[in-house]
Motif scaffolding. Structure first.
Motif, mmCIF file in Angstrom:
data_model
loop_
_atom_site.group_PDB
_atom_site.id
_atom_site.type_symbol
_atom_site.label_atom_id
_atom_site.label_comp_id
_atom_site.label_asym_id
_atom_site.label_seq_id
_atom_site.Cartn_x
_atom_site.Cartn_y
_atom_site.Cartn_z
ATOM 1 N N TRP A 26 0.819 -1.219 0.000
ATOM 2 C CA TRP A 26 0.000 0.000 0.000
ATOM 3 C C TRP A 26 0.851 1.266 0.000
ATOM 4 O O TRP A 26 0.468 2.282 -0.581
ATOM 5 C CB TRP A 26 -0.955 0.006 1.188
ATOM 6 N N GLU A 27 2.014 1.186 0.634
ATOM 7 C CA GLU A 27 2.919 2.350 0.626
ATOM 8 C C GLU A 27 3.371 2.664 -0.797
ATOM 9 O O GLU A 27 3.372 3.827 -1.222
ATOM 10 C CB GLU A 27 4.133 2.065 1.519
ATOM 11 N N HIS A 33 -2.864 4.092 4.658
ATOM 12 C CA HIS A 33 -2.939 2.775 5.282
ATOM 13 C C HIS A 33 -2.375 2.829 6.695
ATOM 14 O O HIS A 33 -1.663 3.764 7.068
ATOM 15 C CB HIS A 33 -2.159 1.747 4.466
ATOM 16 N N GLU A 34 -2.719 1.810 7.462
ATOM 17 C CA GLU A 34 -2.177 1.667 8.804
ATOM 18 C C GLU A 34 -0.926 0.786 8.731
ATOM 19 O O GLU A 34 -0.934 -0.252 8.068
ATOM 20 C CB GLU A 34 -3.223 1.016 9.716
ATOM 21 N N LYS A 35 0.135 1.188 9.402
ATOM 22 C CA LYS A 35 1.388 0.441 9.352
ATOM 23 C C LYS A 35 1.191 -0.974 9.887
ATOM 24 O O LYS A 35 0.680 -1.171 10.976
ATOM 25 C CB LYS A 35 2.456 1.162 10.170
ATOM 26 N N PRO A 36 1.588 -1.995 9.106
ATOM 27 C CA PRO A 36 1.384 -3.383 9.543
ATOM 28 C C PRO A 36 2.489 -3.868 10.472
ATOM 29 O O PRO A 36 3.596 -3.331 10.486
ATOM 30 C CB PRO A 36 1.411 -4.158 8.226
ATOM 31 N N LEU A 37 2.159 -4.891 11.230
ATOM 32 C CA LEU A 37 3.131 -5.578 12.070
ATOM 33 C C LEU A 37 3.567 -6.863 11.382
ATOM 34 O O LEU A 37 2.826 -7.418 10.570
ATOM 35 C CB LEU A 37 2.520 -5.908 13.429
ATOM 36 N N ARG A 58 -11.423 1.111 13.717
ATOM 37 C CA ARG A 58 -10.206 1.906 13.890
ATOM 38 C C ARG A 58 -9.711 2.439 12.549
ATOM 39 O O ARG A 58 -9.395 3.628 12.413
ATOM 40 C CB ARG A 58 -9.140 1.024 14.551
ATOM 41 N N ILE A 59 -9.679 1.563 11.548
ATOM 42 C CA ILE A 59 -9.179 1.953 10.231
ATOM 43 C C ILE A 59 -10.190 2.835 9.502
ATOM 44 O O ILE A 59 -9.827 3.830 8.859
ATOM 45 C CB ILE A 59 -8.836 0.692 9.413
ATOM 46 N N ILE A 69 -10.453 4.268 -0.698
ATOM 47 C CA ILE A 69 -10.091 3.058 0.043
ATOM 48 C C ILE A 69 -9.038 3.377 1.096
ATOM 49 O O ILE A 69 -8.345 4.401 1.032
ATOM 50 C CB ILE A 69 -9.542 1.954 -0.892
ATOM 51 N N ALA A 70 -8.930 2.470 2.070
ATOM 52 C CA ALA A 70 -7.841 2.507 3.043
ATOM 53 C C ALA A 70 -7.137 1.158 2.974
ATOM 54 O O ALA A 70 -7.787 0.109 2.916
ATOM 55 C CB ALA A 70 -8.379 2.750 4.451
#
Length: 509
Positions: A26-27, A33-37, A58-59, A69-70
């Motif tokens: 996504w970056e 986007h929310e940073k993934p773990l 949350r998103i 989109i997110a």
């Protein structure tokens, strides 16, 4: 020793490379986007601390309005949460050909009951949908409604017994189990042509198996979540989701029912009869695991899979909807009384006061109450569609690659205060005709929309309505000392449900 260290280094390097490739998607696309773990993506705490609706919220809250989109990651699965209602319409209806499949787990070879309409893909889904559509016409529903009304009478008698027992035990009635016994008997009769007797016997075999589907898991919740969010990988690993005894029960039930009817020339106006008529011959292709070829009719395993999903979807969703509806009516007695008055007013004009398919259609406020129940308490937290070929989002430079999941956050849309002011308030007037007309059509999606909407939505609504009418005519529902306000919702089950049952005070009228 040096070789082992070198091998470990190679493995770690490959793992890191894979991590970067997957979790930078996504970056690179320039999508908010929310940073993934590592490993879990954005699913940290799923089924323990959070439910899907919590993570989605949350998103949704963080990125709504910033883009159509997110970006998010369901473990390793690249997922586009759609926050724009117009784009949801593109996905569900206008550009459906790009988003036909759900990307849901199915493994008919090893887990035959998973090869049902909800999970099938491509031409297999199209063929099965075409074959099953005649089962759910208004004419068929009208015929089945007579069976449901009869079971509704038994529901009233079972509730009467529960009220008498509750008086001895402190006045509380557990609503969810009773509603589930009602819908189990309805589905048993309409799908299998069998008298399940769950209302008379809470431990009847069909009720026990229905309960086991949601309580007796083959895998821990985290593994199941992985399977459902990474379906193709799970299928390649030959994973199964259903316990073997549940599979055997439904396969043997369908086989014995079909054999008995064919041997004795028995015909019934139900789901099983429709499938018997559809089956022309067994298919060697399906037996050998080459997929599902429906050109010659249904195999026994395919029949069992369709009957299984009809049973699971029919009894669990409708019973939960009835329970949440009665809960809301207990909290708002004025709405309950208005609904009861409509029911009695409509039935007063019917000869014999008998409930029927046509009579239900005259109960407009009942329809609004049920719609608001499904708005506030949608059974599915979200809908998912899989991109089957590269797709450019209209009016943007964003291209969704084949294999990406599109997620429609139903629960969060239904609770968006910009769409539904005071979303936690139960207000059937939201579904006054003029209110519905002024609202975006994609703002209400309890059954999905478009060609892949819920095929049984008409059946589910009729079943819930008949159950509610049967109860509200004979009983008054109110809050008891065991009623949770607010309800404590389960984080482990994908479908909406409570952790501690649902207790109400019930009084005979």
């Amino acid at each position: 020793m040096l070789f082992t260290i070198a091998l470990l280094g190679v493995v770690l390097a490959l793992a890191y490379s894979l991590h970067v490739k997957i979790f930078s998607y996504w970056e690179k696309k320039g999508v908010p986007h929310e940073k993934p773990l590592p490993l879990v993506g954005n699913m940290k705490g799923i089924s323990r601390k959070y439910h899907f609706r919590d993570i989605n919220q949350r998103i949704y809250k963080k990125f709504k309005g910033k883009a159509p989109i997110a970006g998010m990651y369901m473990f390793f699965k690249r997922t586009a949460m759609i926050t724009d209602l117009d784009f949801i319409k593109q996905v569900m209806i206008k550009d459906f050909s790009y988003f036909q499949d759900r990307g849901a787990f199915n493994n008919p070879r090893d887990d035959p009951l998973t090869g049902h309409l909800f999970t099938l893909e491509g031409e297999e889904w199209r063929a099965m949908r075409h074959k099953l559509s005649p089962v759910f016409t208004s004419g068929k529903m009208k015929q089945m409604s007579k069976v449901i009304v009869d079971v509704g009478l038994r529901l009233g008698d079972a509730m009467d017994m529960a009220v008498k027992e509750a008086k001895v035990e402190g006045g509380n009635v557990e609503i969810k189990d009773l509603c589930a016994r009602f819908t189990t008997d309805v589905i048993g009769s309409c799908a299998f042509g069998l008298e399940c007797n769950s209302l008379q016997d809470p431990n009847a075999e069909f009720r026990e198996k229905g309960r086991e589907i949601f309580t007796k898991r083959r895998h821990p919740a985290l593994v199941q979540t992985f399977m459902f969010t990474n379906a193709r990988l799970a299928r390649k690993l030959r994973m199964k989701v259903l316990p073997d005894d549940v599979t055997e029960f439904f396969l043997s039930t369908v086989k014995s029912t079909v054999d008995y009817r064919l041997k004795n020339g028995i015909k019934r106006n139900d789901f099983m009869e429709q499938m018997i008529e559809l089956r022309a011959e067994d298919q060697e292709a399906a037996k050998k695991g080459r997929g599902i070829d429906l050109s010659h009719g249904l195999t026994l395993e395919q029949m069992a899979a369709q009957a299984f999903v009809f049973f699971v979807a029919g009894f669990e969703t409708s019973s939960s909807t009835m329970s949440f509806c009665l809960y809301e009516l207990a909290l708002q007695p004025e709405i309950q009384q208005r609904l009861r008055e409509e029911i009695e007013s409509v039935l007063a004009n019917v000869e014999g006061g008998e409930l029927s398919y046509d009579v239900l259609a005259e109960m407009s406020y009942l329809d609004q109450v049920l719609s608001e129940t499904l708005r506030k308490h949608p059974l599915l937290p979200h809908l998912v569609r899989e991109v089957n070929r590269d797709y450019k989002i209209p009016s943007t430079d964003i291209v969704l690659d084949k294999g990406v999941l599109a997620l429609i956050p139903v629960h969060n849309i239904h609770h968006d205060p910009e769409i539904y002011p005071e979303p936690e308030k139960f207000d059937p007037s939201r579904f006054d005709p003029e209110e519905v007309k002024d609202r975006h059509p994609m703002a209400y999606l309890p059954f999905g929309d478009g060609p892949r909407n819920c095929i049984g939505l008409r059946f589910g609504k009729i079943q819930a309505k008949i159950g509610l009418v049967s109860l509200l005519r004979r009983f008054k529902f109110s809050v008891s000392n065991r009623t949770e306000v607010p309800l404590i919702l389960s984080k482990k089950n994908f479908l909406l449900g409570t952790d501690n049952g649902m207790y109400l005070k019930v009084e005979s009228i």
